[in-house]
Design a protein around this motif. Structure first.
Motif, PDB file in Angstrom:
ATOM      1  N   LYS A   1       0.859  -1.189   0.000  1.00 18.44           N
ATOM      2  CA  LYS A   1       0.000   0.000   0.000  1.00 18.44           C
ATOM      3  C   LYS A   1       0.888   1.229   0.000  1.00 18.44           C
ATOM      4  N   HIS A   2       0.559   2.183  -0.837  1.00 16.75           N
ATOM      5  CA  HIS A   2       1.348   3.409  -0.935  1.00 16.75           C
ATOM      6  C   HIS A   2       0.754   4.523  -0.085  1.00 16.75           C
ATOM      7  N   TYR A   3       1.624   5.173   0.697  1.00 15.76           N
ATOM      8  CA  TYR A   3       1.232   6.279   1.574  1.00 15.76           C
ATOM      9  C   TYR A   3       2.139   7.477   1.330  1.00 15.76           C
ATOM     10  N   THR A   4       1.705   8.628   1.836  1.00 19.29           N
ATOM     11  CA  THR A   4       2.552   9.821   1.806  1.00 19.29           C
ATOM     12  C   THR A   4       2.675  10.363   3.225  1.00 19.29           C
ATOM     13  N   ASN A   5       3.700  11.188   3.431  1.00 20.36           N
ATOM     14  CA  ASN A   5       3.866  11.854   4.716  1.00 20.36           C
ATOM     15  C   ASN A   5       4.605  13.158   4.438  1.00 20.36           C
ATOM     16  N   ALA A   6       4.039  14.287   4.886  1.00 21.02           N
ATOM     17  CA  ALA A   6       4.601  15.588   4.499  1.00 21.02           C
ATOM     18  C   ALA A   6       4.889  16.473   5.707  1.00 21.02           C
ATOM     19  N   PHE A   7       6.020  17.164   5.613  1.00 24.53           N
ATOM     20  CA  PHE A   7       6.486  18.061   6.680  1.00 24.53           C
ATOM     21  C   PHE A   7       6.693  19.464   6.118  1.00 24.53           C
ATOM     22  N   ILE A   8       6.385  20.483   6.926  1.00 24.49           N
ATOM     23  CA  ILE A   8       6.731  21.865   6.591  1.00 24.49           C
ATOM     24  C   ILE A   8       7.877  22.273   7.512  1.00 24.49           C
ATOM     25  N   ARG A   9       8.941  22.804   6.902  1.00 25.82           N
ATOM     26  CA  ARG A   9      10.076  23.329   7.688  1.00 25.82           C
ATOM     27  C   ARG A   9      10.265  24.779   7.332  1.00 25.82           C
ATOM     28  N   GLN A  10      10.382  25.603   8.338  1.00 24.27           N
ATOM     29  CA  GLN A  10      10.464  27.036   8.109  1.00 24.27           C
ATOM     30  C   GLN A  10      11.194  27.695   9.267  1.00 24.27           C
ATOM     31  N   ASN A  11      12.273  28.438   8.994  1.00 24.40           N
ATOM     32  CA  ASN A  11      12.978  29.238  10.010  1.00 24.40           C
ATOM     33  C   ASN A  11      13.253  28.445  11.296  1.00 24.40           C
ATOM     34  N   GLY A  12      13.819  27.270  11.148  1.00 24.76           N
ATOM     35  CA  GLY A  12      14.185  26.493  12.333  1.00 24.76           C
ATOM     36  C   GLY A  12      13.034  25.771  13.017  1.00 24.76           C
ATOM     37  N   LYS A  13      11.854  25.811  12.368  1.00 26.37           N
ATOM     38  CA  LYS A  13      10.681  25.127  12.939  1.00 26.37           C
ATOM     39  C   LYS A  13      10.253  23.992  12.018  1.00 26.37           C
ATOM     40  N   ILE A  14       9.621  22.979  12.605  1.00 23.91           N
ATOM     41  CA  ILE A  14       9.042  21.890  11.806  1.00 23.91           C
ATOM     42  C   ILE A  14       7.609  21.665  12.299  1.00 23.91           C
ATOM     43  N   LEU A  15       6.701  21.503  11.345  1.00 24.88           N
ATOM     44  CA  LEU A  15       5.289  21.300  11.685  1.00 24.88           C
ATOM     45  C   LEU A  15       4.977  19.809  11.743  1.00 24.88           C
ATOM     46  N   LEU A  16       4.489  19.372  12.904  1.00 26.02           N
ATOM     47  CA  LEU A  16       4.066  17.974  13.062  1.00 26.02           C
ATOM     48  C   LEU A  16       2.587  17.971  13.440  1.00 26.02           C
ATOM     49  N   GLY A  17       1.968  16.825  13.269  1.00 27.72           N
ATOM     50  CA  GLY A  17       0.578  16.686  13.676  1.00 27.72           C
ATOM     51  C   GLY A  17       0.436  15.578  14.713  1.00 27.72           C
TER      52      GLY A  17
ATOM     53  N   SER B   1      18.035  23.639  14.723  1.00 28.35           N
ATOM     54  CA  SER B   1      19.019  24.518  14.069  1.00 28.35           C
ATOM     55  C   SER B   1      19.152  25.871  14.776  1.00 28.35           C
ATOM     56  N   ASP B   2      18.203  26.213  15.624  1.00 26.91           N
ATOM     57  CA  ASP B   2      18.258  27.499  16.324  1.00 26.91           C
ATOM     58  C   ASP B   2      18.260  27.248  17.829  1.00 26.91           C
ATOM     59  N   PRO B   3      19.455  27.291  18.457  1.00 29.35           N
ATOM     60  CA  PRO B   3      19.556  26.956  19.886  1.00 29.35           C
ATOM     61  C   PRO B   3      18.745  27.903  20.783  1.00 29.35           C
ATOM     62  N   SER B   4      18.414  29.101  20.286  1.00 25.71           N
ATOM     63  CA  SER B   4      17.670  30.042  21.123  1.00 25.71           C
ATOM     64  C   SER B   4      16.156  29.875  20.979  1.00 25.71           C
ATOM     65  N   SER B   5      15.726  28.869  20.177  1.00 23.89           N
ATOM     66  CA  SER B   5      14.290  28.655  19.971  1.00 23.89           C
ATOM     67  C   SER B   5      13.616  28.254  21.280  1.00 23.89           C
ATOM     68  N   ASP B   6      12.441  28.799  21.539  1.00 25.10           N
ATOM     69  CA  ASP B   6      11.731  28.353  22.749  1.00 25.10           C
ATOM     70  C   ASP B   6      10.661  27.308  22.437  1.00 25.10           C
ATOM     71  N   LEU B   7      10.661  26.803  21.186  1.00 30.35           N
ATOM     72  CA  LEU B   7       9.735  25.707  20.850  1.00 30.35           C
ATOM     73  C   LEU B   7      10.271  24.396  21.421  1.00 30.35           C
ATOM     74  N   PRO B   8       9.396  23.424  21.665  1.00 31.97           N
ATOM     75  CA  PRO B   8       9.877  22.127  22.155  1.00 31.97           C
ATOM     76  C   PRO B   8      10.653  21.381  21.059  1.00 31.97           C
TER      77      PRO B   8
END
Ligand code: 6OG
Length: 165
Positions: free
Chosen positions: A8-24, A112-119
């Motif tokens: 079975k074929h699946y896809t999985n997509a990520f957005i990366r922007q300015n040191g952030k990555i979007l997950l669901g 990539s950004d050590p000063s990021s306050d995101l998890p």
């Protein structure tokens, strides 16, 4: 030797922007309670690239110029088919990110950004294969891999590698 000869074929997509990555955060179905990119099954008549764009829109409400960056092959004991998952990425998107019945979108730091306050990327709450290919993905490398899972979701055997260009 494999107990089946279907995939079975699946896809999985990520957005990366300015040191952030979007997950669901997966709220239902397969992979419930895990963080992942956005994606699903490739429908008849669709290419995996078309499916990746459609699934991102269905699950997060945005469209993006996705490009393929990796391919994964999994077998899971107890299932009648193997999985082929194409991984896609984009650095930009259009629209407003929304929570859907399937996914709760959240931004994480890609490291990539050590000063990021995101998890940081929550690898402990992701599929077991992700920690092996995520470093290649984060380095903008193309990758391929295989994982063989037991019925209770443990990865018994695996191989992951970076594409040589
Ligand atoms: P739906 O339930 O939305 O599709 N998926 C996996 N991703 C990773 N990283 N590892 C796995 O290990 C996976 N098994 C499935 C593919 C399920 C979504 O979950 C991904 C799809 O994007 C076995 O139809």
């Amino acid at each position: 030797w494999l107990p089946f000869d279907k995939v079975k074929h699946y896809t999985n997509a990520f957005i990366r922007q300015n040191g952030k990555i979007l997950l669901g955060y997966k709220k239902r179905g397969f992979g419930l309670g895990l963080y992942n990119g956005f994606g699903g099954k490739v429908e008849p008549g669709e290419t995996s690239a078309q499916a990746a764009v459609r699934e991102l829109e269905e699950e997060a409400g945005i469209t993006a110029p996705l490009r393929r960056c990796g391919s994964l092959f999994f077998i899971l004991q107890g299932l009648e088919a193997a999985f082929c998952i194409e991984i896609f990425v984009a650095e930009e998107y259009e629209g407003t990110i929304i929570e859907t019945d399937e996914m709760g979108p959240e931004w994480f730091s890609d490291g990539s950004d050590p000063s990021s306050d995101l998890p940081p990327i929550p690898l402990k709450q992701m599929w077991a294969d992700d920690e092996f290919w995520m470093p290649m993905f984060l380095n903008n490398r193309m990758f391929v891999g295989r994982g063989d899972f037991s019925e209770d979701g443990k990865m018994l055997k695996y191989w992951f590698g970076e594409q040589i260009l």
